[in-house]
Motif scaffolding. Structure first.
Motif, PDB file in Angstrom:
ATOM      1  N   THR A 100       0.834  -1.204   0.000  1.00  0.00           N
ATOM      2  CA  THR A 100       0.000   0.000   0.000  1.00  0.00           C
ATOM      3  C   THR A 100       0.867   1.252   0.000  1.00  0.00           C
ATOM      4  O   THR A 100       0.622   2.185  -0.774  1.00  0.00           O
ATOM      5  CB  THR A 100      -0.944  -0.005   1.223  1.00  0.00           C
ATOM      6  N   GLY A 101       1.859   1.290   0.835  1.00  0.00           N
ATOM      7  CA  GLY A 101       2.762   2.439   0.899  1.00  0.00           C
ATOM      8  C   GLY A 101       3.488   2.669  -0.415  1.00  0.00           C
ATOM      9  O   GLY A 101       3.630   3.822  -0.863  1.00  0.00           O
ATOM     10  N   ARG A 102       3.935   1.574  -1.038  1.00  0.00           N
ATOM     11  CA  ARG A 102       4.605   1.709  -2.338  1.00  0.00           C
ATOM     12  C   ARG A 102       3.635   2.226  -3.397  1.00  0.00           C
ATOM     13  O   ARG A 102       3.996   3.075  -4.210  1.00  0.00           O
ATOM     14  CB  ARG A 102       5.217   0.373  -2.767  1.00  0.00           C
ATOM     15  N   ALA A 103       2.412   1.716  -3.401  1.00  0.00           N
ATOM     16  CA  ALA A 103       1.419   2.173  -4.388  1.00  0.00           C
ATOM     17  C   ALA A 103       1.123   3.662  -4.211  1.00  0.00           C
ATOM     18  O   ALA A 103       1.080   4.419  -5.190  1.00  0.00           O
ATOM     19  CB  ALA A 103       0.138   1.349  -4.273  1.00  0.00           C
ATOM     20  N   PHE A 104       0.926   4.098  -2.966  1.00  0.00           N
ATOM     21  CA  PHE A 104       0.700   5.527  -2.729  1.00  0.00           C
ATOM     22  C   PHE A 104       1.925   6.346  -3.129  1.00  0.00           C
ATOM     23  O   PHE A 104       1.795   7.437  -3.699  1.00  0.00           O
ATOM     24  CB  PHE A 104       0.353   5.792  -1.256  1.00  0.00           C
ATOM     25  N   SER A 105       3.118   5.840  -2.868  1.00  0.00           N
ATOM     26  CA  SER A 105       4.349   6.551  -3.225  1.00  0.00           C
ATOM     27  C   SER A 105       4.513   6.662  -4.735  1.00  0.00           C
ATOM     28  O   SER A 105       4.888   7.729  -5.254  1.00  0.00           O
ATOM     29  CB  SER A 105       5.573   5.851  -2.636  1.00  0.00           C
ATOM     30  N   ILE A 106       4.250   5.577  -5.429  1.00  0.00           N
ATOM     31  CA  ILE A 106       4.332   5.597  -6.894  1.00  0.00           C
ATOM     32  C   ILE A 106       3.293   6.569  -7.454  1.00  0.00           C
ATOM     33  O   ILE A 106       3.597   7.386  -8.331  1.00  0.00           O
ATOM     34  CB  ILE A 106       4.150   4.182  -7.475  1.00  0.00           C
ATOM     35  N   GLY A 107       2.082   6.480  -6.946  1.00  0.00           N
ATOM     36  CA  GLY A 107       1.032   7.391  -7.403  1.00  0.00           C
ATOM     37  C   GLY A 107       1.370   8.837  -7.116  1.00  0.00           C
ATOM     38  O   GLY A 107       1.192   9.718  -7.966  1.00  0.00           O
ATOM     39  N   GLY A 108       1.871   9.103  -5.929  1.00  0.00           N
ATOM     40  CA  GLY A 108       2.251  10.466  -5.572  1.00  0.00           C
ATOM     41  C   GLY A 108       3.377  10.988  -6.441  1.00  0.00           C
ATOM     42  O   GLY A 108       3.347  12.144  -6.893  1.00  0.00           O
ATOM     43  N   SER A 109       4.355  10.151  -6.695  1.00  0.00           N
ATOM     44  CA  SER A 109       5.476  10.560  -7.553  1.00  0.00           C
ATOM     45  C   SER A 109       4.990  10.861  -8.965  1.00  0.00           C
ATOM     46  O   SER A 109       5.400  11.858  -9.574  1.00  0.00           O
ATOM     47  CB  SER A 109       6.548   9.469  -7.598  1.00  0.00           C
ATOM     48  N   ALA A 110       4.110  10.014  -9.487  1.00  0.00           N
ATOM     49  CA  ALA A 110       3.562  10.250 -10.826  1.00  0.00           C
ATOM     50  C   ALA A 110       2.753  11.547 -10.857  1.00  0.00           C
ATOM     51  O   ALA A 110       2.828  12.315 -11.821  1.00  0.00           O
ATOM     52  CB  ALA A 110       2.700   9.066 -11.262  1.00  0.00           C
ATOM     53  N   GLY A 111       1.990  11.807  -9.800  1.00  0.00           N
ATOM     54  CA  GLY A 111       1.216  13.045  -9.731  1.00  0.00           C
ATOM     55  C   GLY A 111       2.100  14.274  -9.682  1.00  0.00           C
ATOM     56  O   GLY A 111       1.828  15.282 -10.345  1.00  0.00           O
ATOM     57  N   ILE A 112       3.163  14.207  -8.901  1.00  0.00           N
ATOM     58  CA  ILE A 112       4.104  15.330  -8.823  1.00  0.00           C
ATOM     59  C   ILE A 112       4.767  15.565 -10.180  1.00  0.00           C
ATOM     60  O   ILE A 112       4.877  16.703 -10.646  1.00  0.00           O
ATOM     61  CB  ILE A 112       5.154  15.084  -7.719  1.00  0.00           C
ATOM     62  N   LEU A 113       5.180  14.485 -10.829  1.00  0.00           N
ATOM     63  CA  LEU A 113       5.783  14.625 -12.164  1.00  0.00           C
ATOM     64  C   LEU A 113       4.781  15.193 -13.162  1.00  0.00           C
ATOM     65  O   LEU A 113       5.140  16.029 -14.008  1.00  0.00           O
ATOM     66  CB  LEU A 113       6.322  13.279 -12.650  1.00  0.00           C
ATOM     67  N   ALA A 114       3.522  14.761 -13.093  1.00  0.00           N
ATOM     68  CA  ALA A 114       2.486  15.305 -13.982  1.00  0.00           C
ATOM     69  C   ALA A 114       2.361  16.806 -13.788  1.00  0.00           C
ATOM     70  O   ALA A 114       2.276  17.572 -14.755  1.00  0.00           O
ATOM     71  CB  ALA A 114       1.147  14.616 -13.723  1.00  0.00           C
ATOM     72  N   PHE A 115       2.344  17.239 -12.535  1.00  0.00           N
ATOM     73  CA  PHE A 115       2.239  18.665 -12.226  1.00  0.00           C
ATOM     74  C   PHE A 115       3.445  19.430 -12.775  1.00  0.00           C
ATOM     75  O   PHE A 115       3.302  20.486 -13.392  1.00  0.00           O
ATOM     76  CB  PHE A 115       2.111  18.868 -10.714  1.00  0.00           C
ATOM     77  N   ILE A 116       4.636  18.893 -12.582  1.00  0.00           N
ATOM     78  CA  ILE A 116       5.853  19.551 -13.062  1.00  0.00           C
ATOM     79  C   ILE A 116       5.832  19.669 -14.586  1.00  0.00           C
ATOM     80  O   ILE A 116       6.143  20.731 -15.140  1.00  0.00           O
ATOM     81  CB  ILE A 116       7.110  18.794 -12.566  1.00  0.00           C
TER      82      ILE A 116
END
Length: 171
Positions: free
Chosen positions: A88-104
């Motif tokens: 679960t933590g890895r999935a949230f981390s991957i999702g969060g990283s992808a979201g941050i990259l999308a924003f950038i």
């Protein structure tokens, strides 16, 4: 803390729906439709600008990223390794990283390219000479390709983020 969690969750979920949904709509429906009728592009972009779409959507994206980071902080008890190493933590981390990259990508690549396209369209509307019109048209094509690549990259990353967030608690 419970009220904070509920408010953050509301901002994160509803904001993500608006941000990702807006990106999907722009990338797969609005932009292709406009490219099939290029004469309408300046008027539609001007209308979207008057409605602050190019300010509102990135602001929503920023709120989604910030609320998501705080939610992960709360959920993981301060980004603890024991939580982040779970599925679960890895999935949230991957999702969060992808979201941050999308924003950038959206803010630092796609939006500047879109602004540049607007300036080129305005210059083209000013009745330039034939040589200048050709140069501006060529530049517009290059910038449009860059804009489309950035837009599709940002939307793809946002969809990865949304997918990871939606399944994280179940992996």
């Amino acid at each position: 803390m419970h009220a904070e969690f509920l408010v953050l969750r509301f901002i994160h979920v509803v904001g993500a729906i608006a941000w990702v949904g807006g990106g999907v709509y722009f990338a797969f429906f609005l932009v292709p439709a406009l490219l099939s009728i290029p004469a309408l592009i300046p008027q539609v972009m001007e209308g979207l600008g008057r409605r602050k779409a190019f300010t509102v959507l990135p602001t929503i994206g920023l709120l989604v990223v910030l609320s998501g980071a705080r939610l992960l902080w709360i959920d993981s008890a301060g980004f603890s390794e024991s939580y982040l190493s779970t599925a679960t933590g890895r999935a949230f981390s991957i999702g969060g990283s992808a979201g941050i990259l999308a924003f950038i990508v959206q803010v630092f690549m796609q939006m500047p390219a879109a602004r540049r396209l607007g300036r080129i369209a305005a210059a083209l509307a000013g009745s330039p000479t034939a040589d200048e019109r050709q140069r501006l048209s060529d530049e517009a094509d290059r910038v449009r390709r860059r804009n489309n690549i950035a837009m599709l990259t940002a939307v793809s990353l946002a969809l990865i983020a949304a997918t990871a967030m939606s399944i994280a608690r179940y992996v």
